[in-house]
Design an enzyme around this catalytic site. Structure first.
Site: not given
Ligand SMILES: NC(=O)N[C@@H](CC(=O)O)C(=O)O
Ligand SMILES: [Zn+2]
Ligand SMILES: [Zn+2]
Length: 457
Positions: A55, A58-59, A89, A139, A173, A232, A319, A323
């Site tokens: 989980h 890495f954006r 996401n 997720e 999630h 999570h 997770d 940011h």
């Protein structure tokens, strides 16, 4: 390469030979070095399987100002994580074949092996996703989190059906937004660093909202004999619900063989932040302690940790949700949710081993053996002949203070600042050194991006 005199998690002292194919050739006593073979002297140190962190965020694509495959995988390597699973996401979200291909091209920068999950939104395209070397679905967001990918129960049911038909696991999630307490966000919450802001997030996204959503997801999975991995889980109640569902489903099969796999049908995952931080700590973290699901009470944290020690928790995954500092400082309602953690997973757990709170074998199981088994990675997760030489060398008696400045994730902050961790000295991915720390100077060096998709081989 030959690693000599290493102590394994179960206490055996062994030599480990790595073949040219990057797999473990032999685990034995008294292996002599061949001519020209590189020898890594490991006496007095532990050799552990590289962690499989199922989980991470890495954006990339779309969020490279927060993290990249390069910075994220360096952070993983430095923490002894040799396989990561990236969540959908991103921007664009990984919900169709094209988005999958775009992310796969970027993941070629990874120093560690990886899996890429496929997400579920009203406009996802299951057909093209399932044609790709997908790690799992998930997720799957049952409530909005970063990326606003929350879906309703009908679409979740469709996704479970699609996944069960192909025996693909689904990572969930689980929070129920109808059970959030909106009143917790009323009034003057003060600035981003204040106690009120941090605690309000925990009061808002209630424990009941998680417990109810987990129970509903487990029931939906049981109806379809789907494989569900609950991401999570932050409450002991949710862990207990998974354990109970697993016991109820044990030995059941619908006759087509789908229920007879070695891997359990339902599993749960717990993060280091829910194991080591609670609302008490959130008060000093301010918005830097905001994540979904949120930090819980100290008594729930203790109960969660006890379940880990007792063996009820299947997987610890991070997770890892970076940011930037600027983004996190924007105040409770606007700050994004999530904390980084891929580099501090093994270190925090190994420090608990050093203090006698967990056994080393338990830690090995929850970060490596169990996630590999849960997701069918036959070549990962164990120091054993035939497995990939994904290995971590560590002096388990040598803790250091966790400092953001010494970590490698792009946003230079950590919610674990000041706690202690036991960090790796060397990390290998399929026999290649991807990370090495000079024990004398502390200087870090990294190898090449050798990472591969674990579903392609
Ligand atoms: N956990 C979080 O608070 N944030 C994650 C998304 C998620 O896992 O819900 C993120 O991508 O930022
Ligand atoms: Zn999530
Ligand atoms: Zn996540």
């Amino acid at each position: 390469m030959l690693i000599t005199g290493a102590t394994l998690a179960d206490g055996r002292v062994r030599d480990v030979r790595i073949g040219d194919d990057g797999r473990i050739d032999a685990v034995a006593e008294g292996l002599g070095a061949d001519a020209g073979e590189r020898v890594l002297e490991a006496r007095g140190r532990h050799l552990l399987p590289g962690a499989v962190d199922v989980h991470v965020h890495f954006r990339e694509p779309g969020g490279s100002h927060k993290e990249t495959w390069t910075s994220g995988s360096k952070s993983a390597a430095a923490g002894g994580v040799t396989t990561v699973v990236d969540q959908p996401n991103t921007s664009p979200p990984t919900v169709d074949g094209d988005a999958f291909d775009g992310k796969a091209a970027l993941a070629a920068d990874s120093l560690v092996d990886y899996g890429i999950n496929g997400g579920v939104t009203p406009d996802w395209d299951p057909e093209s996703l399932f044609e790709r070397p997908l790690f799992a679905l998930g997720e799957v967001f049952l409530a909005d989190s970063t990326g606003d990918m929350g879906i309703d129960g009908d679409l979740f049911a469709d996704a479970l059906d699609a996944a069960a038909a192909r025996d693909v696991p689904v990572t969930v999630h689980a929070e129920d937004a109808t059970l959030f307490d909106e009143s917790a966000l009323d009034g003057d919450l003060g600035g981003s660093g204040t106690a009120a802001t941090a605690d309000a997030w925990s009061a808002y996204r209630t424990a009941d909202a998680e417990i109810a959503a987990v129970e509903r997801a487990l029931a939906a999975a049981a109806d379809r004999d789907a494989r569900v991995h609950v991401a999570h889980t932050s409450t002991p109640e949710a862990v207990d619900a998974v354990v109970e569902a697993r016991e109820d489903g044990a030995g059941e099969s619908d006759g087509d063989g789908a229920g007879t796999d070695a891997a359990p049908r339902v599993t749960c995952e717990v993060t280091p932040h829910h194991l080591y931080l609670s609302r008490e700590r959130a008060r000093s973290l301010g918005t830097f302690g905001r994540m979904n699901p949120p930090l819980r009470s100290e008594s729930r944290r203790e109960a969660l940790f006890a379940r880990l020690a007792e063996g009820d928790v299947d997987v610890v995954a991070t997770d890892h949700a970076p940011h930037t500092v600027e983004e996190k400082r924007t105040g409770l309602v606007d700050a994004p949710s999530g904390v980084p953690g891929v580099e501090t997973l093994y270190p925090l757990l190994l420090e608990s081993v050093r203090k006698g709170e967990l056994s080393l074998e338990r830690v090995r199981d929850v970060v490596a053996a169990n996630p590999a088994e849960t997701f069918g990675l036959d070549r990962k997760g164990r120091v054993a002949e035939g497995r990939d030489a994904d290995l971590v060398l560590v002096d388990t008696a040598d803790p250091r203070e966790i400092e953001a400045a010494a970590l490698h994730s792009a946003p230079a902050w950590t919610p674990f600042e000041g706690l202690r961790g036991v960090f790796p000295e060397v990390t290998l991915v399929r026999g290649e050194v991807v990370y090495e720390r000079d024990p004398a100077t502390g200087a870090a060096s990294f190898g090449d991006p050798v990472g591969r998709n674990v579903r392609e081989s």
